[in-house]
Design a protein around this motif. Structure first.
Motif, mmCIF file in Angstrom:
data_model
loop_
_atom_site.group_PDB
_atom_site.id
_atom_site.type_symbol
_atom_site.label_atom_id
_atom_site.label_comp_id
_atom_site.label_asym_id
_atom_site.label_seq_id
_atom_site.Cartn_x
_atom_site.Cartn_y
_atom_site.Cartn_z
ATOM 1 N N ARG A 3 0.850 -1.198 0.000
ATOM 2 C CA ARG A 3 0.000 0.000 0.000
ATOM 3 C C ARG A 3 0.877 1.237 0.000
ATOM 4 O O ARG A 3 1.986 1.221 0.540
ATOM 5 N N PRO A 4 0.391 2.321 -0.588
ATOM 6 C CA PRO A 4 1.178 3.553 -0.541
ATOM 7 C C PRO A 4 1.346 4.021 0.904
ATOM 8 O O PRO A 4 0.477 3.785 1.740
ATOM 9 N N ARG A 5 2.437 4.664 1.153
ATOM 10 C CA ARG A 5 2.748 5.085 2.522
ATOM 11 C C ARG A 5 1.712 6.051 3.075
ATOM 12 O O ARG A 5 1.188 5.854 4.148
ATOM 13 N N ASN A 6 1.475 7.102 2.376
ATOM 14 C CA ASN A 6 0.565 8.149 2.838
ATOM 15 C C ASN A 6 -0.374 8.533 1.706
ATOM 16 O O ASN A 6 -0.225 9.587 1.091
ATOM 17 N N ALA A 7 -1.359 7.706 1.471
ATOM 18 C CA ALA A 7 -2.273 7.918 0.349
ATOM 19 C C ALA A 7 -3.114 9.176 0.506
ATOM 20 O O ALA A 7 -3.615 9.709 -0.482
ATOM 21 N N TRP A 8 -3.265 9.673 1.705
ATOM 22 C CA TRP A 8 -4.087 10.854 1.952
ATOM 23 C C TRP A 8 -3.428 12.135 1.447
ATOM 24 O O TRP A 8 -4.120 13.132 1.235
ATOM 25 N N VAL A 9 -2.123 12.143 1.251
ATOM 26 C CA VAL A 9 -1.401 13.376 0.902
ATOM 27 C C VAL A 9 -1.853 13.917 -0.455
ATOM 28 O O VAL A 9 -2.032 15.131 -0.606
ATOM 29 N N LEU A 10 -2.066 13.053 -1.431
ATOM 30 C CA LEU A 10 -2.467 13.499 -2.773
ATOM 31 C C LEU A 10 -3.791 14.264 -2.754
ATOM 32 O O LEU A 10 -3.827 15.430 -3.161
ATOM 33 N N ALA A 42 1.909 19.917 -10.654
ATOM 34 C CA ALA A 42 3.231 19.643 -11.226
ATOM 35 C C ALA A 42 3.988 18.634 -10.372
ATOM 36 O O ALA A 42 4.611 17.701 -10.903
ATOM 37 N N TYR A 43 3.933 18.813 -9.066
ATOM 38 C CA TYR A 43 4.621 17.858 -8.183
ATOM 39 C C TYR A 43 4.088 16.449 -8.407
ATOM 40 O O TYR A 43 4.860 15.506 -8.571
ATOM 41 N N TRP A 44 2.762 16.307 -8.419
ATOM 42 C CA TRP A 44 2.181 14.971 -8.529
ATOM 43 C C TRP A 44 2.380 14.368 -9.913
ATOM 44 O O TRP A 44 2.566 13.156 -10.034
ATOM 45 N N PRO A 145 10.437 24.904 -1.853
ATOM 46 C CA PRO A 145 9.810 24.612 -0.556
ATOM 47 C C PRO A 145 8.584 23.700 -0.683
ATOM 48 O O PRO A 145 8.385 22.815 0.152
ATOM 49 N N LEU A 146 7.792 23.907 -1.722
ATOM 50 C CA LEU A 146 6.615 23.066 -1.930
ATOM 51 C C LEU A 146 7.033 21.624 -2.212
ATOM 52 O O LEU A 146 6.455 20.672 -1.670
ATOM 53 N N HIS A 147 8.047 21.458 -3.033
ATOM 54 C CA HIS A 147 8.553 20.125 -3.371
ATOM 55 C C HIS A 147 9.046 19.416 -2.109
ATOM 56 O O HIS A 147 8.722 18.237 -1.877
ATOM 57 N N PHE A 148 9.823 20.107 -1.284
ATOM 58 C CA PHE A 148 10.333 19.501 -0.054
ATOM 59 C C PHE A 148 9.200 19.145 0.904
ATOM 60 O O PHE A 148 9.214 18.077 1.516
ATOM 61 N N ALA A 149 8.220 20.025 1.024
ATOM 62 C CA ALA A 149 7.102 19.770 1.945
ATOM 63 C C ALA A 149 6.289 18.555 1.492
ATOM 64 O O ALA A 149 5.964 17.673 2.305
ATOM 65 N N LEU A 150 5.956 18.509 0.212
ATOM 66 C CA LEU A 150 5.166 17.378 -0.283
ATOM 67 C C LEU A 150 5.962 16.076 -0.252
ATOM 68 O O LEU A 150 5.411 15.015 0.036
ATOM 69 N N ASP A 151 7.261 16.160 -0.547
ATOM 70 C CA ASP A 151 8.102 14.966 -0.438
ATOM 71 C C ASP A 151 8.121 14.443 0.995
ATOM 72 O O ASP A 151 8.023 13.247 1.231
ATOM 73 N N LEU A 153 5.910 14.829 3.346
ATOM 74 C CA LEU A 153 4.613 14.236 3.693
ATOM 75 C C LEU A 153 4.383 12.904 2.982
ATOM 76 O O LEU A 153 3.893 11.948 3.561
ATOM 77 N N ARG A 154 4.736 12.858 1.715
ATOM 78 C CA ARG A 154 4.471 11.660 0.908
ATOM 79 C C ARG A 154 5.343 10.489 1.343
ATOM 80 O O ARG A 154 4.905 9.340 1.373
ATOM 81 N N LEU A 155 6.594 10.775 1.685
ATOM 82 C CA LEU A 155 7.547 9.703 1.978
ATOM 83 C C LEU A 155 7.715 9.421 3.462
ATOM 84 O O LEU A 155 8.504 8.543 3.836
ATOM 85 N N ARG A 156 7.018 10.159 4.314
ATOM 86 C CA ARG A 156 7.136 9.971 5.748
ATOM 87 C C ARG A 156 6.665 8.566 6.127
ATOM 88 O O ARG A 156 5.645 8.090 5.630
ATOM 89 N N ARG A 157 7.385 7.962 7.023
ATOM 90 C CA ARG A 157 7.017 6.615 7.478
ATOM 91 C C ARG A 157 5.924 6.700 8.525
ATOM 92 O O ARG A 157 5.907 7.589 9.359
ATOM 93 N N ARG A 158 5.040 5.733 8.456
ATOM 94 C CA ARG A 158 4.007 5.641 9.476
ATOM 95 C C ARG A 158 4.619 5.072 10.748
ATOM 96 O O ARG A 158 5.446 4.183 10.702
ATOM 97 N N THR A 159 4.152 5.581 11.862
ATOM 98 C CA THR A 159 4.694 5.070 13.149
ATOM 99 C C THR A 159 3.683 4.200 13.830
ATOM 100 O O THR A 159 2.517 4.220 13.582
#
Length: 159
Positions: A3-10, A42-44, A145-151, A153-159
């Protein structure tokens, strides 16, 4: 299959970009408002083109047209053109350093302004003020900054 890590981010990021476009600004700052929808799109398109492509761009544009109350179909066409160009050059853009990506995004945002101006000329709609052309510069500066923020959030590991 994982499953995607953080599907809610999109969906949340696209909704937030739409809402940022609706936030009232003083009349002086209104023309230089960054085109948040295009930046987030553009990011997505660059990161997950299998989920976000021309169809999503067009539907997002129709929703934006209805929400912003402009010419119906204008943002849909603008975002579809934007996504098409990004998708076409995705393989190259992904490997650019972030500073060069920002320049490319700035160029695409200028192209978006040209498309908007042409639509207004063809339809006889009122033209935007000259300050309207400063918004791509602001969008270009916001890309990293937008690219770093979305990255993050998208790639953050669930705890």
């Amino acid at each position: 299959m994982s499953r995607p890590r953080n599907a809610w981010v999109l969906p949340v990021s696209l909704l937030l970009a739409l809402l940022l476009g609706l936030v009232p600004l003083p009349a002086l700052l209104q023309p230089v408002r960054p085109y948040w929808l295009a930046l987030v799109l553009a990011y997505w398109v660059l990161e997950v083109p299998e989920k976000v492509g021309l169809g999503v761009a067009f539907l997002l544009g129709v929703v934006a047209d209805l929400a912003f109350g402009g010419l119906l179909g204008e943002q849909a066409m603008r975002l579809a053109i934007f996504a098409f160009i990004l998708d076409r050059f995705r393989a190259r853009l992904r490997f650019f350093p972030l500073s060069q990506q920002a320049l490319a995004i700035g160029g695409l945002l200028v192209n978006d302004r040209v498309v908007s101006a042409v639509i207004h000329v063809v339809l006889g709609a009122p033209q935007h003020p000259w300050t309207f052309w400063w918004a791509p510069l602001l969008g270009m500066l916001l890309w990293a900054p937008l690219h770093f923020a979305l990255d993050a959030l998208r790639l953050r590991r669930r705890t």
